[in-house]
Scaffold this motif. Sequence first.
Motif, PDB file in Angstrom:
ATOM      1  N   ALA A 102      57.519 -16.875  53.670  1.00 15.45           N
ATOM      2  CA  ALA A 102      56.289 -16.847  54.469  1.00 15.45           C
ATOM      3  C   ALA A 102      56.578 -17.177  55.932  1.00 15.45           C
ATOM      4  O   ALA A 102      57.212 -18.196  56.232  1.00 15.45           O
ATOM      5  CB  ALA A 102      55.283 -17.833  53.899  1.00 15.45           C
ATOM      6  N   GLY A 124      62.722 -13.134  54.192  1.00 18.37           N
ATOM      7  CA  GLY A 124      61.570 -12.230  54.195  1.00 18.37           C
ATOM      8  C   GLY A 124      60.507 -12.434  55.251  1.00 18.37           C
ATOM      9  O   GLY A 124      59.507 -11.732  55.260  1.00 18.37           O
ATOM     10  N   TYR A 174      51.606 -14.352  59.623  1.00 15.25           N
ATOM     11  CA  TYR A 174      52.027 -13.015  59.175  1.00 15.25           C
ATOM     12  C   TYR A 174      50.832 -12.059  59.176  1.00 15.25           C
ATOM     13  O   TYR A 174      50.903 -10.946  59.700  1.00 15.25           O
ATOM     14  CB  TYR A 174      52.641 -13.155  57.783  1.00 15.25           C
ATOM     15  CG  TYR A 174      52.576 -11.946  56.904  1.00 15.25           C
ATOM     16  CD1 TYR A 174      53.466 -10.887  57.063  1.00 15.25           C
ATOM     17  CD2 TYR A 174      51.623 -11.864  55.874  1.00 15.25           C
ATOM     18  CE1 TYR A 174      53.407  -9.779  56.225  1.00 15.25           C
ATOM     19  CE2 TYR A 174      51.574 -10.764  55.037  1.00 15.25           C
ATOM     20  CZ  TYR A 174      52.459  -9.727  55.215  1.00 15.25           C
ATOM     21  OH  TYR A 174      52.395  -8.635  54.394  1.00 15.25           O
TER      22      TYR A 174
HETATM   23  N1  PHE Z   1      56.752 -10.936  55.142  1.00 16.25           N
HETATM   24  C1  PHE Z   1      55.940 -12.010  54.632  1.00 16.25           C
HETATM   25  C2  PHE Z   1      55.728 -13.028  55.739  1.00 16.25           C
HETATM   26  O1  PHE Z   1      56.340 -12.946  56.744  1.00 16.25           O
HETATM   27  C3  PHE Z   1      56.524 -12.659  53.424  1.00 16.25           C
HETATM   28  C4  PHE Z   1      57.043 -11.777  52.332  1.00 16.25           C
HETATM   29  C5  PHE Z   1      58.313 -11.225  52.373  1.00 16.25           C
HETATM   30  C6  PHE Z   1      56.288 -11.481  51.247  1.00 16.25           C
HETATM   31  C7  PHE Z   1      58.798 -10.401  51.387  1.00 16.25           C
HETATM   32  C8  PHE Z   1      56.745 -10.677  50.246  1.00 16.25           C
HETATM   33  C9  PHE Z   1      58.017 -10.101  50.316  1.00 16.25           C
HETATM   34  O2  PHE Z   1      54.975 -13.933  55.630  1.00 16.25           O
END
Ligand code: PHE
Length: 376
Positions: A102, A124, A174
Amino acid sequence: MKEIMKSLFCILFGFTAITSLCAQDIVIGEFASLTGSEATFGINSSNGVELAKQEINNAGGVLGRKIKTVIEDDQSKPGQPSSAVKKLIASDKAIAIVGEIASSRSLEAAPICQEAKIPMVSPGSTNPRVTEVGDYIFRVCFIDPFQGTVMAKFALDNLKAKKVAILTDVRNDYSVGLTKYFKEYFTSHGGQVAVERSFSGGGTDKDFRAQLTSIKAAQPDAIFVPGYYTEAGLIAKQARSLGIKVPLMGGDGWDSPKLSEIGGSAMDGCFFSTHFSPQDTNPKVQDFVKKYREKFNAMPDGMAPLGYDAMMILADCIKTAGTTDAAKVREALTNVKDYEGVTGKITIDNKRNANKSAVVLKVNGRQNDYVATIAP
Ligand code: PHE
């Protein structure tokens, strides 16, 4: 006699000190949401990290040493990521940090890693501000100016949507960012945002009917919901119960096995962008899916291979650096080029972001059908 004992002791002590030093594990810290409102993010990304670690150690480790991961649960809660990372650096002596998924939680922890000059690699977090914190902060995923464009283009070209509604989680960096980037592309390419509403995620809001009622009145062709799976599932359910039939669209925050568990059939036919599809026939992907299923008895979602790629790249960079010295590992991270990851070919650009493709998936019962790959 006393002298002999003394020198014997010295030799023995010196020997254990040296061997323990040689055999000392390389500690990688990880902070993740193992519990709380986005528990699947943390559980699945850390599964990916574990799988990578196991493979690295089975192949002899890095620099002749084993990798040891220490993981802290931030409970999906603000305030926790900073204490988790402080502990990992100060007590566990982590030489690098993997986390978070996140963006808001990565944004909280990144200044601490930057200050301590400990490289942090987010699997991510896609909000652009994360790596802007400083030169020790990296990610192995694409960023939201790209992801927002992907979904805006998809809405225009594939769904032929001219008028959309947007429902944003204002407590989530996000979500706020993705709304902005989606809107920029959509409205500058002939689309119109008919109505925008907001909510507070992270388990705070559970009733979205007021927002959905005004969205229904605006008669959009599609609804963009750039939030996390917990709320997206509930929003889909409530939208259908209010008679809203148009597809919902989201970003990678929807990527969780819980999405269709929460949303049920209300999610069917909805679309979201993410980093990976287990249906990808690429042998690298299929090999990962097989290994993951064997170890965890579940299908991997997008977080799992991101965690795996983050750990693999980090280990590779320690190898390249030839040392665990943070400045040298950081340097190696800036030079990652065309790394063949499970989530695609990864090149770390001069802003410490990964340049790579996104995939669009369509929710279909408990599985998500692959729709398209969109290159940067
Ligand atoms: N991209 C999202 C964020 O920055 C998090 C996320 C990454 C969710 C990958 C699902 C898969 O908050």
